[in-house]
Design an enzyme around this catalytic site. Structure first.
Site, PDB file in Angstrom:
ATOM      1  CE  LYS A 130      41.405  15.468  17.232  1.00 59.27           C
ATOM      2  NZ  LYS A 130      41.453  16.930  17.277  1.00 59.27           N
ATOM      3  N   GLY A 234      34.041  29.372  31.692  1.00 59.67           N
ATOM      4  CA  GLY A 234      35.433  28.910  31.588  1.00 59.67           C
ATOM      5  C   GLY A 234      36.385  30.054  31.328  1.00 59.67           C
ATOM      6  N   GLY A 236      39.915  29.986  31.272  1.00 66.30           N
ATOM      7  CA  GLY A 236      41.261  29.429  31.154  1.00 66.30           C
ATOM      8  C   GLY A 236      42.070  30.174  30.107  1.00 66.30           C
ATOM      9  CG  ASN A 237      45.476  28.228  28.438  1.00 61.91           C
ATOM     10  OD1 ASN A 237      46.151  28.883  29.222  1.00 61.91           O
ATOM     11  ND2 ASN A 237      45.570  26.908  28.330  1.00 61.91           N
ATOM     12  CB  VAL A 238      40.184  30.451  25.011  1.00 65.40           C
ATOM     13  CG1 VAL A 238      39.397  31.312  24.030  1.00 65.40           C
ATOM     14  CG2 VAL A 238      41.067  29.463  24.251  1.00 65.40           C
TER      15      VAL A 238
END
Ligand code: NAD
Length: 440
Positions: A130, A234, A236-238
């Site tokens: 990471k 949520g 959003g995109n997913v």
């Protein structure tokens, strides 16, 4: 004088100042197999090496950690390399405002270990790593000139690491930032679509969540998604494509929430003919976790599963895309298990982001089997099969699912890459022999 400073308590900006005063622009901490401990490039930084060596929570024999201060805009940048048996350490770069040096190190240690688990459990031939960058509030990071420079210097830094770490997009980093990284290094994935990248992974991520749900339902009662009620935090995109895929599977009802009115309005219009109930909520509102439903899908932020929310959950299954859903990965894993709720670990079910971009350099084909097999039911490492494996093992051993998944991932992560062996470790050794930290 310096010896009296507790480096870990410094703000990241004070730490950068300290490094500048001591003429340190690049430094590292690496695991020395003979000494069986982390050693640092500079004596002055030994207190940080000691902290890492003594840490039981986030340190897990990480192979190496490399750092630089950018030439412009004094930004602390890093690459945390956890384990490279399965291949180069892969994972995104996070750009975040940290409270202090300890938080910065802990995030890098924890997230890189998490990537080892996610990649290994997905059967990818990648290790875990990471990137972490600390925002410097003296500079406006929204200014394109400043931002481009910070990310280009990050690209140069990645190049200097000779391929032991391959970066990608993460929180705080956007597609344009990835283009800047790519302008300075080949060791990156998640590059923009228009220059050969794999594009937005959110749709495959939503499909991955559906695969996890199907496996959990099958395990629980031999059942399917048909007629079930799902709650989604949520949209959003997913979350949005997830709603579509769940209606395709003939769920009875979806209850969803979001903190943005525009998202809520858009969904109401898009799914007006479906049994979708969608609420606008405040960011601290966790009422979605209490709703009567079969499956709860956290698709917003992390740490949502904690001692306050777990006792109120009515769902029999928790399976969503959000990263780090458990506030405490051990304590809350156990709390959920004791409540006899099935928790499909987030790093198992949300793998499609990294899967989608992991092999960008090998080109694209229609219905790519190297992506599609993760979403199918019969491949050994698919989300479906891995979920079944983890749930059965959890039942057999009486251990919580997160614990079982980490154990399985840890074992897989120690398998050596079939062609390159444990090459990441060799690259790190070469960097140290060649005095990487002195090459400014
Ligand atoms: P996103 O930002 O597009 O969507 C998150 C949505 O959650 C937003 O619409 C936001 O308004 C809403 N939200 C934030 N706080 C909320 C709250 N307290 N209550 C209700 N809604 C809230 O992000 P995304 O790409 O959809 O990802 C969702 C989660 O899944 C994130 O945690 C992300 O790290 C993780 N994830 C995403 C991918 C991917 O492919 N996009 C891959 C792996 C993991």
């Amino acid at each position: 004088m310096n010896r009296k400073i507790n480096l870990l308590e410094l703000s990241t900006q004070e730490f950068v100042k300290f490094l500048n005063q001591n003429h340190i622009r690049k430094f590292y901490f690496v695991y020395n197999k003979k000494l069986k401990k982390i050693i640092s490039s500079h004596k002055l930084l030994n207190p940080i090496a000691d902290f890492i060596n003594n840490d039981k929570r986030d340190f897990n024999f990480h192979e190496g950690m490399f750092f630089q201060i950018t030439k412009k805009y004094d930004t602390l940048q890093s690459a945390f390399i956890h384990r490279t048996n399965r291949g180069q350490a892969a994972g995104g770069v996070r750009f975040w405002a940290y409270n202090n040096v300890e938080d910065f190190f802990r995030d890098g240690l924890r997230l890189s270990k998490g990537m080892t688990h996610k990649n290994a459990l997905a059967g990818l031939w990648w290790g875990g790593g990471k990137g972490v960058m600390a925002q410097n509030t003296n500079f406006n990071i929204k200014d394109p000139e400043i931002r481009n420079s910070i990310y280009q210097e990050y690209g140069e830094f990645i190049t200097s690491l000779n391929g032991c770490y391959v970066t990608a997009e993460d929180v705080g980093t956007n597609v344009n930032d990835m283009a800047n990284i790519f302008s300075k290094t080949r060791f990156t994935t998640c590059i923009p679509f228009n220059i050969g990248g794999s594009g937005n992974p959110s749709i495959p991520t939503a499909r991955g969540v559906v695969a996890g749900m199907k496996a959990a339902l099958n395990f629980l009662s031999g059942d399917t998604l048909k007629g079930k009620t799902v709650a989604i935090q949520g949209t959003g995109n997913v979350g949005t494509p997830l709603i579509k895929y769940l209606f395709d599977e003939k769920v009875k009802k979806i209850i969803a929430c979001d903190i943005f009115e525009s998202n809520v309005k858009k969904l109401k219009s898009e799914f007006r003919n479906k049994n979708l109930e969608v609420h606008l909520v405040d960011k601290n509102d966790t009422s979605i976790l209490k709703v009567d439903c079969d499956i709860l899908a956290p698709c917003a932020t992390g740490a949502i599963l904690n001692s306050k929310t777990i006792p109120e959950i009515k769902a029999k299954i928790i399976c969503g895309a959000a990263n780090n859903q458990l506030e405490d990965p051990i304590k809350h894993d156990l709390e959920i298990f004791k409540r006899k709720i099935i928790y499909v670990p987030d790093f198992l079910t949300n793998r499609m982001g990294i899967v989608n971009c992991a092999n960008e350099q090998y080109g694209y084909v229609n219905d790519d089997q190297f992506i599609e097999r993760h979403l199918e039911q019969n491949w050994n490492h698919s989300i479906y099969q891995t979920t079944l494996k983890v749930l059965s093992e959890s039942k057999k051993t009486g251990k919580p699912t997160g614990n079982v998944a980490v154990h399985l991932a840890d074992k897989l992560s120690k398998e050596n890459h079939p062609i390159f062996g444990h090459r990441g470790e060799k690259i790190i050794e070469s960097l140290i022999i060649n005095k990487w930290h002195e090459k400014i």
